[in-house]
Design a protein around this motif. Structure first.
Motif, PDB file in Angstrom:
ATOM      1  N   GLU A  30       0.832  -1.202   0.000  1.00  0.00           N
ATOM      2  CA  GLU A  30       0.000   0.000   0.000  1.00  0.00           C
ATOM      3  C   GLU A  30       0.869   1.254   0.000  1.00  0.00           C
ATOM      4  N   ALA A  31       1.949   1.235   0.771  1.00  0.00           N
ATOM      5  CA  ALA A  31       2.846   2.394   0.797  1.00  0.00           C
ATOM      6  C   ALA A  31       3.467   2.634  -0.574  1.00  0.00           C
ATOM      7  N   ARG A  32       3.894   1.563  -1.234  1.00  0.00           N
ATOM      8  CA  ARG A  32       4.479   1.694  -2.575  1.00  0.00           C
ATOM      9  C   ARG A  32       3.444   2.212  -3.570  1.00  0.00           C
ATOM     10  N   MET A  33       2.223   1.689  -3.486  1.00  0.00           N
ATOM     11  CA  MET A  33       1.177   2.107  -4.414  1.00  0.00           C
ATOM     12  C   MET A  33       0.850   3.583  -4.267  1.00  0.00           C
ATOM     13  N   LEU A  46       2.375   4.360  -7.748  1.00  0.00           N
ATOM     14  CA  LEU A  46       1.508   3.692  -8.719  1.00  0.00           C
ATOM     15  C   LEU A  46       1.015   4.627  -9.812  1.00  0.00           C
ATOM     16  N   VAL A  47       0.997   4.110 -11.038  1.00  0.00           N
ATOM     17  CA  VAL A  47       0.432   4.835 -12.179  1.00  0.00           C
ATOM     18  C   VAL A  47      -0.531   3.906 -12.910  1.00  0.00           C
ATOM     19  N   ALA A  48      -1.399   4.494 -13.699  1.00  0.00           N
ATOM     20  CA  ALA A  48      -2.307   3.703 -14.539  1.00  0.00           C
ATOM     21  C   ALA A  48      -1.527   3.055 -15.672  1.00  0.00           C
ATOM     22  N   ARG A  66      -9.288  -0.440  -3.907  1.00  0.00           N
ATOM     23  CA  ARG A  66      -9.623   0.978  -3.684  1.00  0.00           C
ATOM     24  C   ARG A  66      -8.365   1.843  -3.666  1.00  0.00           C
ATOM     25  N   CYS A  67      -7.314   1.353  -3.033  1.00  0.00           N
ATOM     26  CA  CYS A  67      -6.051   2.085  -2.999  1.00  0.00           C
ATOM     27  C   CYS A  67      -5.514   2.304  -4.417  1.00  0.00           C
ATOM     28  N   ALA A  68      -5.587   1.263  -5.234  1.00  0.00           N
ATOM     29  CA  ALA A  68      -5.111   1.365  -6.614  1.00  0.00           C
ATOM     30  C   ALA A  68      -5.894   2.406  -7.403  1.00  0.00           C
ATOM     31  N   LEU A  69      -7.207   2.381  -7.275  1.00  0.00           N
ATOM     32  CA  LEU A  69      -8.044   3.307  -8.038  1.00  0.00           C
ATOM     33  C   LEU A  69      -7.906   4.738  -7.527  1.00  0.00           C
ATOM     34  N   GLU A  70      -7.766   4.892  -6.212  1.00  0.00           N
ATOM     35  CA  GLU A  70      -7.563   6.229  -5.647  1.00  0.00           C
ATOM     36  C   GLU A  70      -6.218   6.804  -6.081  1.00  0.00           C
ATOM     37  N   SER A  71      -5.184   5.961  -6.071  1.00  0.00           N
ATOM     38  CA  SER A  71      -3.838   6.425  -6.382  1.00  0.00           C
ATOM     39  C   SER A  71      -3.680   6.843  -7.838  1.00  0.00           C
ATOM     40  N   GLU A  74     -17.611   3.385  -9.404  1.00  0.00           N
ATOM     41  CA  GLU A  74     -18.255   3.615  -8.111  1.00  0.00           C
ATOM     42  C   GLU A  74     -19.256   2.504  -7.771  1.00  0.00           C
ATOM     43  N   GLY A  75     -19.022   1.832  -6.629  1.00  0.00           N
ATOM     44  CA  GLY A  75     -19.948   0.800  -6.170  1.00  0.00           C
ATOM     45  C   GLY A  75     -19.901  -0.487  -6.963  1.00  0.00           C
ATOM     46  N   ARG A  76     -18.928  -0.616  -7.867  1.00  0.00           N
ATOM     47  CA  ARG A  76     -18.864  -1.804  -8.715  1.00  0.00           C
ATOM     48  C   ARG A  76     -17.476  -2.445  -8.636  1.00  0.00           C
ATOM     49  N   LEU A  77     -17.079  -2.768  -7.412  1.00  0.00           N
ATOM     50  CA  LEU A  77     -15.805  -3.432  -7.152  1.00  0.00           C
ATOM     51  C   LEU A  77     -16.089  -4.821  -6.595  1.00  0.00           C
TER      52      LEU A  77
END
Length: 231
Positions: free
Chosen positions: A88-91, A95-97, A125-130, A138-141
């Protein structure tokens, strides 16, 4: 349940996360290459990329235990917690798309979209936020840890489709890893394989192989046309 796909019912797009939406695979490989040897399990980042991409973390550990030695009692929980925290810290820092994905998601915004991942929901969620991609999903994970079924079991994709109100034939799986492609095909869905390593990996029969995310809109348009023609 939605009716058969047609021009007014776009195909439902089920995206894998790691390696498909976000460029997290090398980060995860490096984290595993650091922490697994600390627990007495020889491992390298290259080994993850060659052998274990997309595979459930517990399965990787169990495979290594069979090859080398069993973890001490209670050590797995400590190992997994440490791996998740480091990842999580690395992401959040790095992290990039995946190249082309932000623009592609905008182009495909008329399609219903969801993320279906072997990772925990917090990691998704961390990946998508980052990477600022979260507003597309939204709401579809759909996390394997929440649904208690992991790719290559096709039930993960089937459960996601059912929750969204689509049949397998109305869904397109977009995945970069062999376990996800296998799961999508076994689920009876259309599958697009985002093949990052064409010199090393072959797209299975029944799936559509692409080499870059920018090819996705055309591939999905072709699928939509063919599915509508078959109705």
């Amino acid at each position: 349940m939605n009716s058969s796909p047609n021009t007014t019912t776009p195909l439902c797009l089920l995206f894998d996360c790691d390696g498909t939406l976000v460029d997290s695979e090398i980060l995860l490989a490096e984290v595993m290459g650091e922490i697994l040897p600390e627990f007495g399990l020889p491992f390298s980042a290259r080994q993850y990329m060659d052998e274990f991409r997309g595979v459930r973390f517990k399965t990787i550990v169990q495979t290594l235990e069979k090859r080398f030695q069993a973890l001490e009692e209670g050590a797995f929980s400590q190992l997994e917690a440490g791996m998740r925290a480091r990842m999580e810290a690395r992401m959040r820092a790095e992290l990039v798309a995946i190249a082309g994905i932000p623009a592609v998601l905008e182009q495909l915004s008329n399609h219903p979209m969801a993320v279906v991942s072997n990772g925990p929901e917090r990691k998704i969620r961390c990946a998508l936020e980052s990477t600022a991609l979260g507003h597309h999903f939204e709401g579809r994970l759909f996390s394997a840890y929440t649904l208690n079924v992991w790719k290559p079991d096709p039930e993960l994709y089937r459960k996601a489709a059912a929750a969204l109100g689509y049949t397998p034939q109305q869904c397109v799986v977009i995945d970069d890893a062999a376990v996800g492609v296998e799961a999508g095909l076994a689920a009876g869905m259309h599958v697009i394989h985002l093949n990052h390593f064409p010199e090393e990996e072959t797209t299975p029969d029944g799936a559509i192989g692409i080499l870059h995310a920018s090819e996705l809109p055309a591939a999905i348009e072709n699928l939509s046309t063919n599915v509508t023609a078959d109705v």
